[in-house]
Design a protein around this motif. Structure first.
Motif, short mmCIF file in Angstrom:
data_model
loop_
_atom_site.label_atom_id
_atom_site.label_comp_id
_atom_site.label_asym_id
_atom_site.label_seq_id
_atom_site.Cartn_x
_atom_site.Cartn_y
_atom_site.Cartn_z
N VAL A 1 0.70 -1.11 -0.06
CA VAL A 1 0.02 0.18 0.15
C VAL A 1 0.62 1.42 -0.14
O VAL A 1 1.80 1.32 0.70
N GLY A 2 0.48 2.14 -0.84
CA GLY A 2 1.25 3.54 -0.84
C GLY A 2 0.88 4.15 -2.00
O GLY A 2 0.03 3.76 -3.04
N PRO A 3 1.42 5.31 -2.32
CA PRO A 3 1.05 5.82 -3.75
C PRO A 3 1.59 5.16 -4.68
O PRO A 3 2.60 4.44 -4.79
N ARG A 4 0.88 5.26 -6.01
CA ARG A 4 1.27 4.61 -7.07
C ARG A 4 2.58 5.13 -7.72
O ARG A 4 2.91 6.24 -7.77
N PRO A 5 3.72 4.43 -8.08
CA PRO A 5 4.73 4.91 -8.67
C PRO A 5 4.59 5.54 -9.99
O PRO A 5 3.76 5.34 -10.81
N VAL A 6 5.18 6.63 -10.02
CA VAL A 6 5.00 7.68 -11.29
C VAL A 6 6.04 7.37 -12.21
O VAL A 6 7.23 6.90 -11.99
N LEU A 7 5.64 7.84 -13.38
CA LEU A 7 6.98 7.95 -14.30
C LEU A 7 7.73 9.16 -13.98
O LEU A 7 7.50 9.79 -13.55
N VAL A 8 8.84 8.54 -14.66
CA VAL A 8 10.04 9.54 -14.69
C VAL A 8 9.82 10.98 -15.04
O VAL A 8 9.93 11.97 -14.61
N GLU A 9 8.70 10.90 -16.31
CA GLU A 9 8.40 12.22 -16.97
C GLU A 9 7.26 12.91 -15.92
O GLU A 9 7.14 14.19 -16.15
N GLN A 10 6.67 12.27 -15.03
CA GLN A 10 5.64 12.76 -14.25
C GLN A 10 6.11 13.73 -13.43
O GLN A 10 5.57 14.57 -12.80
N VAL A 11 7.50 13.39 -12.75
CA VAL A 11 7.98 14.11 -11.77
C VAL A 11 7.86 15.60 -11.73
O VAL A 11 7.60 16.31 -10.80
N GLU A 12 8.22 15.91 -13.01
CA GLU A 12 8.48 17.49 -13.16
C GLU A 12 6.79 18.21 -13.08
O GLU A 12 6.48 19.21 -13.17
N ALA A 13 5.81 17.15 -13.13
CA ALA A 13 4.28 17.90 -13.08
C ALA A 13 4.10 17.55 -11.60
O ALA A 13 2.55 17.85 -11.54
N VAL A 14 4.56 17.38 -10.62
CA VAL A 14 4.24 17.16 -9.26
C VAL A 14 4.50 18.52 -8.76
O VAL A 14 6.05 18.84 -8.45
N PRO A 15 3.73 19.44 -8.19
CA PRO A 15 4.19 20.42 -7.52
C PRO A 15 4.69 20.41 -6.26
O PRO A 15 4.40 19.47 -5.42
N ASP A 16 5.46 21.34 -5.81
CA ASP A 16 6.44 21.26 -4.61
C ASP A 16 5.26 20.84 -3.24
O ASP A 16 5.77 19.97 -2.42
N GLU A 17 4.20 21.30 -3.24
CA GLU A 17 3.46 20.86 -2.04
C GLU A 17 2.89 19.37 -2.24
O GLU A 17 2.40 19.13 -0.94
N TYR A 18 3.07 18.50 -3.17
CA TYR A 18 2.81 17.32 -3.17
C TYR A 18 4.07 16.34 -3.10
O TYR A 18 3.76 15.00 -3.24
#
Length: 215
Positions: free
Chosen positions: A114-131
């Motif tokens: 259980v945990g947040p689903r693993p993201v693509l490498v390219e998705q990381v830059e679409a994650v705002p700092d607060e998340y």
């Protein structure tokens, strides 16, 4: 709690792999008989502390080399009738059986039950700092976003639930989410999402906003 959670991950994933071995072999054979290509799809993902790892899934789409797939321009799969999805792939996606090889990732320590689903490498830059707090824990086979909306959620909604999980994480909460996951999978809810709310669209809008602000 971390040591107990890891012990549970190891025990459950090891037993599940043994018990489900005949099913895993059967699915692999069905995939190979359905379309040309390997039974497994291996892709680079980002886990705890932004550490990349290779994730394992049963292949549900026509065989393509992951190295030539550009996630930034890849079209969103909006239904099971997408021509990229194989016949057996439609069923595997609907039932989430395509995720079962990730039991190996859990056993290796890349992921947790259980945990947040693993993201693509390219998705990381679409994650705002607060998340970014979502990356403080191991990614999971299932998580809060997967039982409360799955792919019907917008990108920021998913991230908000990921962060909420890190704030509430406990053995009891994990057990509750695993039970809820069984219900969600059996009811085949929210398998596909919309184009407007996905991470690619959010990233595009964010880039356009940054360009306007820089002028």
């Amino acid at each position: 709690m971390a040591a107990m959670k890891r012990s549970i991950d190891i025990a459950v994933s090891a037993v599940a792999l043994l018990v489900l071995a005949p099913l895993l072999v059967l699915i692999a054979l069905l995939i190979r008989c359905d379309t040309p290509g390997p039974a497994l799809f291996v892709q680079r993902r980002v886990g705890r502390n932004l550490k990349p790892f290779w994730i394992y899934k049963f292949r549900t789409m026509q065989d393509r080399d992951a190295a030539v797939i550009d996630p930034l321009v890849e079209g969103v799969i909006r239904s099971g009738h997408d021509p990229r999805i194989t016949r057996i792939g439609r069923y595997l996606r609907a039932t989430s059986l395509d995720e079962l090889p990730q039991l190996l990732n859990i056993l290796k320590g890349d992921m947790s039950l259980v945990g947040p689903r693993p993201v693509l490498v390219e998705q990381v830059e679409a994650v705002p700092d607060e998340y970014m707090q979502r990356f403080k824990v191991r990614p999971g086979l299932t998580g809060l976003a997967q039982v409360y909306g799955r792919r019907s959620l917008g990108w920021l909604e998913q991230l908000a639930l990921d962060v909420r999980y890190t704030e509430r994480a406990s053995i009891g909460f994990d057990f509750k989410l695993m039970l809820t996951t069984v219900y969600v999978v059996l009811t085949l809810k929210d398998i596909y999402g919309s184009t407007e709310q996905n991470w690619r669209q959010y990233r595009k809008n964010r880039c356009q906003h940054d360009v306007r602000e820089s002028k």
